[in-house]
Design a protein around this motif. Structure first.
Motif, PDB file in Angstrom:
ATOM      1  N   SER A 147       0.821  -1.224   0.000  1.00  0.00           N
ATOM      2  CA  SER A 147       0.000   0.000   0.000  1.00  0.00           C
ATOM      3  C   SER A 147       0.849   1.265   0.000  1.00  0.00           C
ATOM      4  CB  SER A 147      -0.963   0.015   1.198  1.00  0.00           C
ATOM      5  OG  SER A 147      -1.977  -0.945   1.044  1.00  0.00           O
ATOM      6  N   TYR A 148       1.811   1.335  -0.910  1.00  0.00           N
ATOM      7  CA  TYR A 148       2.601   2.558  -1.025  1.00  0.00           C
ATOM      8  C   TYR A 148       1.758   3.654  -1.668  1.00  0.00           C
ATOM      9  CZ  TYR A 148       6.767  -0.166   0.082  1.00  0.00           C
ATOM     10  OH  TYR A 148       7.693  -0.966   0.708  1.00  0.00           O
ATOM     11  N   LEU A 149       1.918   4.854  -1.146  1.00  0.00           N
ATOM     12  CA  LEU A 149       1.227   6.029  -1.661  1.00  0.00           C
ATOM     13  C   LEU A 149       2.277   7.012  -2.162  1.00  0.00           C
ATOM     14  CD1 LEU A 149      -1.332   7.892  -1.917  1.00  0.00           C
ATOM     15  CD2 LEU A 149      -0.821   8.634   0.439  1.00  0.00           C
ATOM     16  N   ALA A 150       2.073   7.556  -3.371  1.00  0.00           N
ATOM     17  CA  ALA A 150       2.993   8.544  -3.938  1.00  0.00           C
ATOM     18  C   ALA A 150       2.235   9.823  -4.236  1.00  0.00           C
ATOM     19  CB  ALA A 150       3.651   7.998  -5.206  1.00  0.00           C
ATOM     20  N   TYR A 151       2.837  10.954  -3.898  1.00  0.00           N
ATOM     21  CA  TYR A 151       2.213  12.257  -4.169  1.00  0.00           C
ATOM     22  C   TYR A 151       3.319  13.303  -4.300  1.00  0.00           C
ATOM     23  CZ  TYR A 151       2.903  12.966   0.888  1.00  0.00           C
ATOM     24  OH  TYR A 151       3.454  13.071   2.144  1.00  0.00           O
ATOM     25  N   PRO A 152       3.037  14.472  -4.884  1.00  0.00           N
ATOM     26  CA  PRO A 152       4.082  15.486  -5.081  1.00  0.00           C
ATOM     27  C   PRO A 152       4.657  15.976  -3.763  1.00  0.00           C
ATOM     28  CG  PRO A 152       2.180  15.944  -6.473  1.00  0.00           C
ATOM     29  CD  PRO A 152       1.767  14.852  -5.517  1.00  0.00           C
ATOM     30  N   GLY A 153       5.993  16.114  -3.761  1.00  0.00           N
ATOM     31  CA  GLY A 153       6.663  16.625  -2.576  1.00  0.00           C
ATOM     32  C   GLY A 153       7.049  18.075  -2.696  1.00  0.00           C
ATOM     33  N   SER A 154       6.756  18.686  -3.853  1.00  0.00           N
ATOM     34  CA  SER A 154       7.086  20.088  -4.081  1.00  0.00           C
ATOM     35  C   SER A 154       6.149  20.655  -5.140  1.00  0.00           C
ATOM     36  CB  SER A 154       8.541  20.233  -4.544  1.00  0.00           C
ATOM     37  OG  SER A 154       8.816  21.549  -4.981  1.00  0.00           O
ATOM     38  N   GLN A 155       5.913  21.944  -5.062  1.00  0.00           N
ATOM     39  CA  GLN A 155       5.079  22.615  -6.048  1.00  0.00           C
ATOM     40  C   GLN A 155       5.897  23.120  -7.226  1.00  0.00           C
ATOM     41  OE1 GLN A 155       2.840  25.872  -4.369  1.00  0.00           O
ATOM     42  NE2 GLN A 155       2.014  26.522  -6.342  1.00  0.00           N
ATOM     43  N   THR A 156       7.204  23.232  -7.059  1.00  0.00           N
ATOM     44  CA  THR A 156       8.050  23.856  -8.076  1.00  0.00           C
ATOM     45  C   THR A 156       8.940  22.871  -8.826  1.00  0.00           C
ATOM     46  OG1 THR A 156       9.710  24.350  -6.376  1.00  0.00           O
ATOM     47  CG2 THR A 156       8.061  26.049  -6.865  1.00  0.00           C
ATOM     48  N   ILE A 157       9.288  21.752  -8.204  1.00  0.00           N
ATOM     49  CA  ILE A 157      10.121  20.748  -8.880  1.00  0.00           C
ATOM     50  C   ILE A 157       9.478  19.368  -8.721  1.00  0.00           C
ATOM     51  CG2 ILE A 157      12.275  22.029  -8.611  1.00  0.00           C
ATOM     52  CD1 ILE A 157      12.957  20.242  -6.245  1.00  0.00           C
ATOM     53  N   GLY A 158       9.992  18.393  -9.476  1.00  0.00           N
ATOM     54  CA  GLY A 158       9.369  17.082  -9.511  1.00  0.00           C
ATOM     55  C   GLY A 158       9.818  16.125  -8.430  1.00  0.00           C
ATOM     56  N   GLU A 159       9.596  16.482  -7.181  1.00  0.00           N
ATOM     57  CA  GLU A 159       9.898  15.586  -6.071  1.00  0.00           C
ATOM     58  C   GLU A 159       8.701  14.685  -5.796  1.00  0.00           C
ATOM     59  OE1 GLU A 159      12.987  18.367  -3.452  1.00  0.00           O
ATOM     60  OE2 GLU A 159      10.947  17.984  -2.734  1.00  0.00           O
ATOM     61  N   ILE A 160       8.979  13.400  -5.524  1.00  0.00           N
ATOM     62  CA  ILE A 160       7.925  12.435  -5.215  1.00  0.00           C
ATOM     63  C   ILE A 160       8.079  11.974  -3.773  1.00  0.00           C
ATOM     64  CG2 ILE A 160       6.850  10.248  -5.839  1.00  0.00           C
ATOM     65  CD1 ILE A 160       8.205  10.453  -8.560  1.00  0.00           C
ATOM     66  N   LEU A 168       1.758   3.678   7.990  1.00  0.00           N
ATOM     67  CA  LEU A 168       1.572   5.105   8.249  1.00  0.00           C
ATOM     68  C   LEU A 168       2.892   5.799   8.556  1.00  0.00           C
ATOM     69  CD1 LEU A 168      -1.662   4.864  10.434  1.00  0.00           C
ATOM     70  CD2 LEU A 168      -1.473   5.120   7.949  1.00  0.00           C
ATOM     71  N   SER A 169       3.832   5.640   7.635  1.00  0.00           N
ATOM     72  CA  SER A 169       5.155   6.248   7.804  1.00  0.00           C
ATOM     73  C   SER A 169       5.739   6.626   6.454  1.00  0.00           C
ATOM     74  CB  SER A 169       6.106   5.296   8.536  1.00  0.00           C
ATOM     75  OG  SER A 169       6.269   4.096   7.791  1.00  0.00           O
ATOM     76  N   THR A 170       6.561   7.656   6.432  1.00  0.00           N
ATOM     77  CA  THR A 170       7.232   8.100   5.203  1.00  0.00           C
ATOM     78  C   THR A 170       8.329   7.115   4.829  1.00  0.00           C
ATOM     79  OG1 THR A 170       6.759  10.418   5.703  1.00  0.00           O
ATOM     80  CG2 THR A 170       8.509   9.965   4.118  1.00  0.00           C
ATOM     81  N   VAL A 171       8.400   6.769   3.553  1.00  0.00           N
ATOM     82  CA  VAL A 171       9.382   5.799   3.070  1.00  0.00           C
ATOM     83  C   VAL A 171      10.600   6.502   2.503  1.00  0.00           C
ATOM     84  CG1 VAL A 171       9.813   3.914   1.439  1.00  0.00           C
ATOM     85  CG2 VAL A 171       7.593   4.093   2.597  1.00  0.00           C
ATOM     86  N   THR A 172      10.394   7.380   1.533  1.00  0.00           N
ATOM     87  CA  THR A 172      11.516   8.069   0.893  1.00  0.00           C
ATOM     88  C   THR A 172      11.006   9.250   0.094  1.00  0.00           C
ATOM     89  OG1 THR A 172      13.478   7.773  -0.511  1.00  0.00           O
ATOM     90  CG2 THR A 172      11.463   6.714  -1.244  1.00  0.00           C
ATOM     91  N   MET A 173      11.929  10.117  -0.329  1.00  0.00           N
ATOM     92  CA  MET A 173      11.637  11.209  -1.243  1.00  0.00           C
ATOM     93  C   MET A 173      12.490  11.016  -2.489  1.00  0.00           C
ATOM     94  SD  MET A 173      12.574  14.203  -2.790  1.00  0.00           S
ATOM     95  CE  MET A 173      13.968  14.838  -1.879  1.00  0.00           C
ATOM     96  N   ILE A 174      11.879  11.017  -3.668  1.00  0.00           N
ATOM     97  CA  ILE A 174      12.595  10.775  -4.915  1.00  0.00           C
ATOM     98  C   ILE A 174      12.700  12.077  -5.708  1.00  0.00           C
ATOM     99  CG2 ILE A 174      12.639   9.462  -7.066  1.00  0.00           C
ATOM    100  CD1 ILE A 174      10.875   7.367  -5.725  1.00  0.00           C
ATOM    101  N   PRO A 175      13.915  12.571  -5.970  1.00  0.00           N
ATOM    102  CA  PRO A 175      14.079  13.747  -6.842  1.00  0.00           C
ATOM    103  C   PRO A 175      13.958  13.315  -8.310  1.00  0.00           C
ATOM    104  CG  PRO A 175      16.213  13.006  -6.047  1.00  0.00           C
ATOM    105  CD  PRO A 175      15.193  12.101  -5.421  1.00  0.00           C
ATOM    106  N   ALA A 176      12.739  13.265  -8.826  1.00  0.00           N
ATOM    107  CA  ALA A 176      12.485  12.621 -10.114  1.00  0.00           C
ATOM    108  C   ALA A 176      12.698  13.534 -11.306  1.00  0.00           C
ATOM    109  CB  ALA A 176      11.053  12.067 -10.128  1.00  0.00           C
ATOM    110  N   HIS A 177      12.270  14.800 -11.229  1.00  0.00           N
ATOM    111  CA  HIS A 177      12.304  15.700 -12.386  1.00  0.00           C
ATOM    112  C   HIS A 177      12.657  17.114 -11.939  1.00  0.00           C
ATOM    113  CE1 HIS A 177      10.239  12.648 -14.933  1.00  0.00           C
ATOM    114  NE2 HIS A 177       9.583  12.379 -13.815  1.00  0.00           N
ATOM    115  N   ASP A 178      13.081  17.922 -12.897  1.00  0.00           N
ATOM    116  CA  ASP A 178      13.366  19.331 -12.623  1.00  0.00           C
ATOM    117  C   ASP A 178      12.095  20.171 -12.597  1.00  0.00           C
ATOM    118  OD1 ASP A 178      16.087  18.807 -12.499  1.00  0.00           O
ATOM    119  OD2 ASP A 178      16.379  19.152 -14.651  1.00  0.00           O
TER     120      ASP A 178
END
Length: 437
Positions: A147-160, A168-178
């Protein structure tokens, strides 16, 4: 169908789920069967509330989640076979998207995410002050084991942001796109995550939960586009992408094996090695472009600028690409999984009333019939072979929740979920959707 996104256009919401298609309209919603290429059967028409802009079905069960424009802050959960409301839930702002699997139901607002236990609809976690997300972009793994959930981590760059909705815990942050994110999707097992940015030129695939980049595909170079959907095949060997252009791309997820020692080098291999060596001296942007894979197969739609979503599916035991367009139709294509190339259109179905003239539609159907009736050559291609109509399988009876259940407005009884929803097949996947503006 493994899964696909959904979207709202012209007051109509379209969502693919397992062996069915959900359509929300001004008058309510409809569920269609897509187990046959030649015919789409209407399973159910719901008129509990008008102006439906979100409709999501859990697996092939009778549980349907509906959100209406008349009450955009309230989510209604229905048992459509019994015609009863199981429960409803209201939120502080408009609901932008809903995701669900056998364990969790996730509701996404513009700046918050709510995670419910689907067994009793208890609110387990509220993620407040999430980055501004006007399209409600998020993805939930259909594999309820993680049950992994992915959503935007930033409004300006492509962080996931990747969140474990079970623990109910944070797994990781992925710097996916500029650039900011435009599309997200998990594969069926929840071990891969695909993403695209608002530029729409590059699609990347990451491992989950590690967040390591696994594949990188280039959709195009000449123009920026709006990616409206991403969808893995059920075996995660292929990934399709649709946008506001006339082309749907299918990428093959395979690592190129290095040439074995002792083999006679070809001219192509020599040139490839030259480019690889040269790329180390080039700027990183140019070097990355030289290492990005191109589409394995494509579809050229007879439309431009219309919103559409796509899904990779096995229908009547053959690989298909399904494209639902905001012109009110679903297009079914055959795919040559060996050679790739241009996919073959085999059927077109109307989803809801559109502006197209019946005469033009009839002419297109006649052209498709003529194509299927052409005699096979001595050495037909795979795509030409599967373009021939086949006998549809016998219809199966949908199984939903047990006969004992909730009255209107009640919370889902615990005994309904002791072993989870009753499904036709344990390997079926629940619906996953992405809404676009």
């Amino acid at each position: 169908i493994s899964w696909a996104p959904s979207w709202m256009c012209n007051n109509s919401w379209v969502s693919f789920c397992l062996r069915s298609l959900s359509v929300g309209t001004k008058s309510g919603y409809s569920l269609f069967s897509v187990t046959s290429v030649d015919k789409m059967d209407c399973i159910h028409e719901g008129a509990e509330c008008p102006d439906v802009y979100i409709v999501e079905r859990l697996f092939s069960s009778s549980l349907v989640v509906v959100v209406s424009l008349s009450m955009p802050r309230r989510m209604n959960v229905y048992h459509f076979k019994r015609g009863t409301e199981i429960c409803n839930y209201s939120y502080s702002n408009n609901i932008l998207s809903v995701r669900l699997n056998r364990q969790r139901l996730v509701v996404c607002l513009e700046e918050s995410v709510y995670i419910h236990n689907i067994k009793d609809m208890k609110l387990l976690k509220t993620l407040l002050n999430t980055p501004h997300n006007p399209s409600g972009l998020c993805a939930l793994s259909v594999n309820h084991g993680n049950s992994y959930l992915a959503y935007p981590g930033s409004q300006t760059i492509g962080e996931i942001m990747v969140y474990d909705a079970n623990n109910l815990s944070t797994v990781t942050m992925i710097p996916a796109h500029d650039s900011p994110l435009a599309a997200l999707t998990f594969n069926a097992s929840g071990t891969k995550l695909a993403s695209a940015s608002e530029r729409g030129t590059v699609i990347r695939v990451f491992t989950i939960p590690e967040g390591q980049r696994l594949f990188e595909f280039r959709r195009g170079m000449k123009r920026y586009v709006s990616i409206s959907s991403l969808s893995f095949s059920s075996d995660a060997q292929f990934l399709c992408a649709s946008s506001n252009t006339e082309t749907v791309h299918i990428f093959k997820l395979e690592h190129r094996s290095p040439s074995r020692e002792g083999e006679s080098p070809t001219w192509g291999a020599y040139v490839g090695k030259m480019f690889t060596a040269a790329s180390t001296y080039l700027p990183s942007q140019v070097s990355d472009m030289m290492h990005q894979d191109r589409a394995f197969a494509t579809v050229r739609l007879n439309m431009f600028g219309l919103k559409n979503i796509c899904a990779l599916a096995t229908v009547q035991k053959l690989p298909r690409l399904l494209v639902a367009s905001s012109d009110g139709h679903i297009y079914i294509y055959n795919i040559d999984l060996k050679e790739g190339g241009e996919c073959v259109l085999v059927r077109k179905h109307r989803l809801f009333e559109g502006d197209e003239e019946p005469q033009e539609e009839q002419q297109e159907e006649e052209e498709l019939e003529d194509r299927r009736s052409l005699p096979l050559s001595k050495s037909p291609s795979y795509a030409a072979t599967v373009a021939l109509p086949s006998t549809p399988p016998s219809s199966t009876t949908l199984t939903g929740y047990s006969d004992g259940g909730a009255e209107k407005g009640d919370v889902i009884p615990e005994h309904e979920f002791i072993k989870g929803p009753l499904l036709d097949d344990e390997n079926e996947f629940p619906p996953v959707s992405n809404q676009s503006n």
